[in-house]
Design an enzyme around this catalytic site. Structure first.
Site, PDB file in Angstrom:
ATOM      1  N   ARG A 135      -3.539  -1.683  -3.443  1.00 38.05           N
ATOM      2  CA  ARG A 135      -4.120  -0.649  -2.429  1.00 38.05           C
ATOM      3  C   ARG A 135      -4.001  -1.165  -0.829  1.00 38.05           C
ATOM      4  O   ARG A 135      -3.938  -0.045   0.098  1.00 38.05           O
ATOM      5  CB  ARG A 135      -5.514  -0.432  -2.593  1.00 38.05           C
TER       6      ARG A 135
ATOM      7  N   ASP B 213      -1.959  -0.424   4.693  1.00 36.13           N
ATOM      8  CA  ASP B 213      -1.318  -1.076   5.775  1.00 36.13           C
ATOM      9  C   ASP B 213      -0.215  -0.182   6.183  1.00 36.13           C
ATOM     10  O   ASP B 213      -0.154  -0.011   7.590  1.00 36.13           O
ATOM     11  CB  ASP B 213      -1.008  -2.500   5.291  1.00 36.13           C
TER      12      ASP B 213
ATOM     13  N   SER C  96      -1.520  -4.906  10.210  1.00 35.30           N
ATOM     14  CA  SER C  96      -2.764  -4.825  11.165  1.00 35.30           C
ATOM     15  C   SER C  96      -4.072  -4.563  10.176  1.00 35.30           C
ATOM     16  O   SER C  96      -5.135  -4.558  10.560  1.00 35.30           O
ATOM     17  CB  SER C  96      -2.319  -3.609  11.856  1.00 35.30           C
TER      18      SER C  96
ATOM     19  N   ASN D 248     -11.758   2.451   4.308  1.00 31.23           N
ATOM     20  CA  ASN D 248     -11.160   1.222   3.876  1.00 31.23           C
ATOM     21  C   ASN D 248     -12.099   0.941   2.766  1.00 31.23           C
ATOM     22  O   ASN D 248     -12.078  -0.116   1.937  1.00 31.23           O
ATOM     23  CB  ASN D 248     -11.126  -0.014   4.945  1.00 31.23           C
TER      24      ASN D 248
ATOM     25  N   PRO E  39      -4.681   9.691   2.853  1.00 32.58           N
ATOM     26  CA  PRO E  39      -5.112  10.825   1.920  1.00 32.58           C
ATOM     27  C   PRO E  39      -6.587  10.779   1.402  1.00 32.58           C
ATOM     28  O   PRO E  39      -6.784   9.734   1.104  1.00 32.58           O
ATOM     29  CB  PRO E  39      -4.157  10.897   0.848  1.00 32.58           C
TER      30      PRO E  39
ATOM     31  N   THR F  37      -3.146   3.759 -11.958  1.00 35.20           N
ATOM     32  CA  THR F  37      -3.172   3.092 -13.521  1.00 35.20           C
ATOM     33  C   THR F  37      -4.009   2.022 -13.396  1.00 35.20           C
ATOM     34  O   THR F  37      -4.387   1.521 -14.490  1.00 35.20           O
ATOM     35  CB  THR F  37      -1.563   3.015 -13.760  1.00 35.20           C
TER      36      THR F  37
ATOM     37  N   ASP G 113      -8.132   4.502 -14.712  1.00 38.33           N
ATOM     38  CA  ASP G 113      -7.331   4.822 -15.816  1.00 38.33           C
ATOM     39  C   ASP G 113      -8.407   4.422 -16.949  1.00 38.33           C
ATOM     40  O   ASP G 113      -8.756   3.489 -17.515  1.00 38.33           O
ATOM     41  CB  ASP G 113      -6.140   4.202 -15.806  1.00 38.33           C
TER      42      ASP G 113
ATOM     43  N   THR H 270      -5.899   2.288 -20.296  1.00 37.42           N
ATOM     44  CA  THR H 270      -5.362   0.829 -19.926  1.00 37.42           C
ATOM     45  C   THR H 270      -5.616   0.360 -18.670  1.00 37.42           C
ATOM     46  O   THR H 270      -4.710   0.539 -17.725  1.00 37.42           O
ATOM     47  CB  THR H 270      -3.891   1.361 -20.511  1.00 37.42           C
TER      48      THR H 270
HETATM   49  C1  HEM Z   1      -1.825  10.052  -3.285  1.00 41.19           C
HETATM   50  C2  HEM Z   1      -3.091  10.134  -2.719  1.00 41.19           C
HETATM   51  C3  HEM Z   1      -4.150   8.808  -2.511  1.00 41.19           C
HETATM   52  C4  HEM Z   1      -5.341   9.314  -2.525  1.00 41.19           C
HETATM   53  C5  HEM Z   1      -6.042  10.510  -2.438  1.00 41.19           C
HETATM   54  C6  HEM Z   1      -6.173   7.828  -2.894  1.00 41.19           C
HETATM   55  C7  HEM Z   1      -7.602   7.700  -2.879  1.00 41.19           C
HETATM   56  C8  HEM Z   1      -8.181   6.646  -3.532  1.00 41.19           C
HETATM   57  C9  HEM Z   1      -9.454   6.605  -3.545  1.00 41.19           C
HETATM   58  C10 HEM Z   1     -10.626   7.427  -3.201  1.00 41.19           C
HETATM   59  C11 HEM Z   1      -9.798   5.235  -4.293  1.00 41.19           C
HETATM   60  C12 HEM Z   1     -11.162   4.757  -4.591  1.00 41.19           C
HETATM   61  C13 HEM Z   1     -11.748   3.950  -3.492  1.00 41.19           C
HETATM   62  C14 HEM Z   1     -13.130   3.552  -3.787  1.00 41.19           C
HETATM   63  O1  HEM Z   1     -13.990   4.290  -4.594  1.00 41.19           O
HETATM   64  O2  HEM Z   1     -13.478   2.682  -3.351  1.00 41.19           O
HETATM   65  C15 HEM Z   1      -8.454   4.652  -4.465  1.00 41.19           C
HETATM   66  C16 HEM Z   1      -8.334   3.651  -5.103  1.00 41.19           C
HETATM   67  C17 HEM Z   1      -7.161   2.782  -5.315  1.00 41.19           C
HETATM   68  N1  HEM Z   1      -5.825   3.259  -4.781  1.00 41.19           N
HETATM   69 FE1  HEM Z   1      -5.471   5.166  -3.959  1.00 41.19          FE
HETATM   70  N2  HEM Z   1      -5.108   7.029  -3.177  1.00 41.19           N
HETATM   71  C18 HEM Z   1      -3.792   7.644  -2.839  1.00 41.19           C
HETATM   72  C19 HEM Z   1      -2.805   6.744  -3.165  1.00 41.19           C
HETATM   73  C20 HEM Z   1      -2.612   5.582  -3.308  1.00 41.19           C
HETATM   74  C21 HEM Z   1      -1.391   4.813  -3.440  1.00 41.19           C
HETATM   75  C22 HEM Z   1      -0.020   5.536  -2.881  1.00 41.19           C
HETATM   76  C23 HEM Z   1      -1.501   3.703  -3.852  1.00 41.19           C
HETATM   77  C24 HEM Z   1      -0.527   2.517  -3.912  1.00 41.19           C
HETATM   78  C25 HEM Z   1       0.693   2.373  -3.903  1.00 41.19           C
HETATM   79  C26 HEM Z   1      -2.800   3.751  -4.092  1.00 41.19           C
HETATM   80  C27 HEM Z   1      -3.593   2.275  -4.713  1.00 41.19           C
HETATM   81  C28 HEM Z   1      -4.871   2.383  -5.281  1.00 41.19           C
HETATM   82  C29 HEM Z   1      -5.602   1.320  -5.949  1.00 41.19           C
HETATM   83  C30 HEM Z   1      -4.798   0.169  -6.416  1.00 41.19           C
HETATM   84  C31 HEM Z   1      -6.796   1.716  -5.861  1.00 41.19           C
HETATM   85  C32 HEM Z   1      -8.050   0.713  -6.714  1.00 41.19           C
HETATM   86  C33 HEM Z   1      -8.475  -0.177  -5.699  1.00 41.19           C
HETATM   87  C34 HEM Z   1      -9.544  -1.074  -6.255  1.00 41.19           C
HETATM   88  O3  HEM Z   1      -9.770  -1.121  -7.525  1.00 41.19           O
HETATM   89  O4  HEM Z   1      -9.780  -1.941  -5.612  1.00 41.19           O
HETATM   90  N3  HEM Z   1      -3.728   4.881  -3.977  1.00 41.19           N
HETATM   91  N4  HEM Z   1      -7.476   5.597  -4.034  1.00 41.19           N
HETATM   92  C1  LIG Z   2     -13.365  -4.983   3.263  1.00 40.48           C
HETATM   93  C2  LIG Z   2     -14.052  -4.343   4.588  1.00 40.48           C
HETATM   94  O1  LIG Z   2     -13.934  -4.769   5.599  1.00 40.48           O
HETATM   95  N1  LIG Z   2     -14.761  -3.138   4.334  1.00 40.48           N
HETATM   96  C3  LIG Z   2     -15.463  -2.514   5.544  1.00 40.48           C
HETATM   97  C4  LIG Z   2     -14.891  -1.301   5.425  1.00 40.48           C
HETATM   98  O2  LIG Z   2     -15.727  -0.347   6.381  1.00 40.48           O
HETATM   99  C5  LIG Z   2     -17.063  -0.231   6.298  1.00 40.48           C
HETATM  100  C6  LIG Z   2     -17.628   0.428   7.264  1.00 40.48           C
HETATM  101  O3  LIG Z   2     -16.969   1.763   7.422  1.00 40.48           O
HETATM  102  C7  LIG Z   2     -17.578  -1.855   6.301  1.00 40.48           C
HETATM  103  O4  LIG Z   2     -18.944  -1.728   6.208  1.00 40.48           O
HETATM  104  C8  LIG Z   2     -16.833  -2.594   5.244  1.00 40.48           C
HETATM  105  O5  LIG Z   2     -17.357  -4.016   5.311  1.00 40.48           O
END
Ligand code: HEM
Ligand SMILES: CC(=O)N[C@H]1CO[C@H](CO)[C@@H](O)[C@@H]1O
Ligand SMILES: *[C@@H]1O[C@H](CO)[C@@H](O)[C@H](O)[C@H]1NC(C)=O
Ligand SMILES: *[C@@H]1O[C@H](CO)[C@@H](O)[C@H](O)[C@H]1NC(C)=O
Length: 331
Positions: free
Chosen positions: A65, A70, A79, A97, A169, A200, A251, A254
């Site tokens: 992510r 980035d 950055s 973020n 997004p 996934t 997911d 899995t």
């Molecule tokens: C298509 C539009 C996308 C949207 C709207 C989106 C949105 C989000 C959101 C809202 C989360 C949960 C964050 C949270 O609750 O803290 C998330 C998690 C994640 N996203 Fe996306 N994402 C998108 C595309 C992508 C892409 C392109 C990638 C990487 C190639 C990606 C990789 C991930 C991963 C790996 C997580 C899990 C992060 C974790 O467990 O620390 N996402 N995403």
């Molecule tokens: C990992 C990280 O730097 N998270 C920051 C994301 O943004 C919020 C505020 O919007 C910070 O509180 C988190 O520390």
């Protein structure tokens, strides 16, 4: 007169070309960029990532992510890794973020340390390239495809919280909104669908989708595109008064494997976000979801192609970048 018009058109089209050129074409990347500079860089990064992966699985989603965020904000230039200072709030402090889990940052910082222990490599490998290599490695370690990663990015010279606005997004996006944001980064609908399968692995906080199970519309509190049997499971994991720090697997089948089950989940109406499920609900993207649900080889190929394309977004070269001595601090 005809000739005059022709040259005017030439000049106009040349100016248009110059105007479009910087955003659509990035610096040349190549696979063996560090062959003469730091030949062992890829194995150094892989060892660091493997060690970190054994400590915690979160290394995988966190790094993947981080690379996405980035690249979508000011290009793949590390950055996003920069720490805020007193006077400047950096990209990572933007609300979008949230849950950029510390393990992604830590993976890059540790790999940088390991690289810099080799004197010939010290401060020769960019943080942006380290993140690109580490991302390739976490995908492979969790069962996804492995690929030769393009290298040669420089690190960006700035990082601001405001630069994140409108670049990432949202989980509520529909297909048109998803396509337009990915298109702004040179990625088409297939790339967007392939990259979405990153969901996934990893976790989402309840607040990111709770409207879908509690507060969908005035007429219907539950989003009708979610599977009936999945709704009570989600409600149990995310009760309305849930601790906002709670995050659940994206997911449900899995969660610790990078695979095409993401697409099978969408077919069963088990996409967690609107932006996931819409890829199946919308008939313009459904054929791709169906194809990759039944053919993991073609998904893997599409994922590699899309990751490679995403890795070229906004790459810095020449005076537009440098190699950071500390990935979290601008030189
Ligand atoms: C298509 C539009 C996308 C949207 C709207 C989106 C949105 C989000 C959101 C809202 C989360 C949960 C964050 C949270 O609750 O803290 C998330 C998690 C994640 N996203 Fe996306 N994402 C998108 C595309 C992508 C892409 C392109 C990638 C990487 C190639 C990606 C990789 C991930 C991963 C790996 C997580 C899990 C992060 C974790 O467990 O620390 N996402 N995403
Ligand atoms: C990992 C990280 O730097 N998270 C920051 C994301 O943004 C919020 C505020 O919007 C910070 O509180 C988190 O520390
Ligand atoms: C439900 O959604 C509406 C409109 O999006 C919002 O104004 C309201 O605060 C939400 N209610 C709850 C309980 O989340
Ligand atoms: C809902 O999920 C179950 C498995 O948990 C599956 O058998 C069923 O087909 C799904 N329903 C829909 C409408 O996708």
């Amino acid at each position: 007169m005809a000739r005059f018009n022709f040259s005017v058109i030439l000049i106009l089209s040349f100016s248009l070309y110059l105007f479009l050129y910087p955003s659509t074409v990035s610096a040349e990347l190549k696979r063996n960029y560090y062959a003469d500079i730091c030949p062992d860089v890829e194995s150094i990064v892989r060892k660091t990532v493997e060690k970190k992966f054994k400590e915690t699985f979160v290394t995988v989603p966190a790094t993947l992510r981080l690379f996405f965020h980035d690249c979508f904000v000011e290009g793949c230039d590390a950055s996003v890794i920069v720490q805020s200072t007193g006077s400047n709030k950096a990209e990572k402090d933007h609300p979008d973020n949230l849950s950029l889990a510390g393990d992604g940052f830590d993976t890059v910082i540790r790999a940088k340390q390991a690289i810099d222990e080799v004197s010939s490599c010290k401060n020769k490998v960019s943080c942006a390239d380290i993140l690109a290599m580490a991302t390739r490695d976490v995908v492979a370690l969790s069962g996804g495809p492995s690929y030769a990663v393009e290298l040669g990015r420089l690190d960006g010279l700035s990082s601001t919280e405001s630069s994140v606005d409108g670049k990432l997004p949202q989980p509520t996006f529909n297909l048109r909104q998803l396509n337009s944001m990915f298109a702004a980064n040179g990625l088409d609908q297939s790339d967007m669908i392939a990259l979405s399968a990153a969901h996934t692995v990893g976790f989402a906080h309840c607040a990111k989708f709770s409207d879908r199970i509690y507060n969908y519309s005035r007429k219907n509190p539950v989003d009708p595109t979610i599977n009936n049997t999945y709704v009570p499971e989600l409600k149990q994991l995310c009760p309305q008064d849930v601790d906002p720090r709670i995050a659940i697997n994206m997911d449900p089948n899995t969660p610790n494997t990078f695979d095409n089950v993401y697409f099978k989940n969408l077919q069963q109406h088990k996409g967690l976000f609107t932006s996931d499920q819409v890829l199946y609900t919308d008939t313009r993207s459904r054929p791709t979801v169906n194809a990759w649900a039944s053919d993991s080889d073609s998904f893997n190929k599409a994922f590699i192609a899309a990751m490679t394309k995403m890795g070229r977004v906004g790459v810095k070269s020449g005076n537009n970048g440098n190699i950071r001595h500390d990935c979290s601090v601008l030189n």
